[in-house]
Design an enzyme around this catalytic site. Structure first.
Site, short mmCIF file in Angstrom:
data_model
loop_
_atom_site.label_atom_id
_atom_site.label_comp_id
_atom_site.label_asym_id
_atom_site.label_seq_id
_atom_site.Cartn_x
_atom_site.Cartn_y
_atom_site.Cartn_z
N SER A 126 17.86 32.69 41.33
CA SER A 126 18.07 32.56 39.88
C SER A 126 18.05 31.10 39.46
CB SER A 126 19.41 33.17 39.50
OG SER A 126 19.73 32.89 38.16
N TYR A 150 28.08 33.65 39.97
CA TYR A 150 26.72 34.18 40.07
C TYR A 150 25.77 33.13 40.64
CZ TYR A 150 22.15 36.01 38.81
OH TYR A 150 20.84 36.43 38.84
#
Length: 178
Positions: A126, A150
């Site tokens: 990501s 995350y």
């Protein structure tokens, strides 16, 4: 050729599975149908995929201790690992879910496939690994300053993929989605 796609009921997983199935590639799809996104939508996608005789679906969480037993039954040469707990904001509320899915699940999946003769592993990372960096990075590991669990979980995935690539001699490719 056979392909294993984790997160197959998600947007990218579904479309990638459809692409491979249209090319007559056999697809083994894994998803736990987590309710973070609409389960109804995921089931609609799976219904479409299941119409193809070259598609096999396994409903299982990648962090499950039973994963290895399921994967022993199938042959595949390529793994596209898209399953993960997504969402930056939700990681601030429920960080343990990210540790379980994105870190423990990642490790469990790659330990489960270590006996396979794989040609390639492609996995989702990501852009969250960059955090609030002001300058666009010019090298892979420059300016990685995530601001949430995350982003940190995706950095861990990148580090673990380097380890597994060396351990198993398989090329691993991480895609930092924006």
């Amino acid at each position: 050729m056979n392909v294993l796609i984790t997160g197959v009921a998600g947007f990218i997983g579904f479309h990638l599975a459809n692409y491979f199935l249209n090319k007559k590639v056999k697809v083994i799809g894994i998803d736990n149908l987590d309710d973070y996104y609409s389960i109804r939508l995921k089931n609609k996608r799976l219904h479409l995929l299941k119409k193809n005789k070259n598609f096999k679906f396994i409903k299982i969480d990648i962090s499950s201790s039973k994963l290895q037993n399921y994967l022993k039954r199938y042959q595949f040469e390529i793994v596209v690992h898209l399953a993960a707990q997504a969402g930056v904001r939700y990681s601030l509320i429920n960080p343990k879910k990210y540790i379980k899915s994105n870190i423990s699940g990642f490790c469990n999946l790659f330990e489960s496939i270590n006996s396979k003769k794989l040609k390639k592993v492609i996995y989702a990372s990501s852009s969250s690994v960059y955090g609030d960096t002001k300058k666009f990075p010019t090298s892979e590991n420059q300016n990685l300053k995530p601001k949430n669990i995350y982003g940190y979980s995706k950095i861990m995935n990148e580090k673990m993929s380097d380890y597994y690539s060396k351990k198993f001699g398989i090329p691993y490719i991480g895609l930092r989605f924006f």
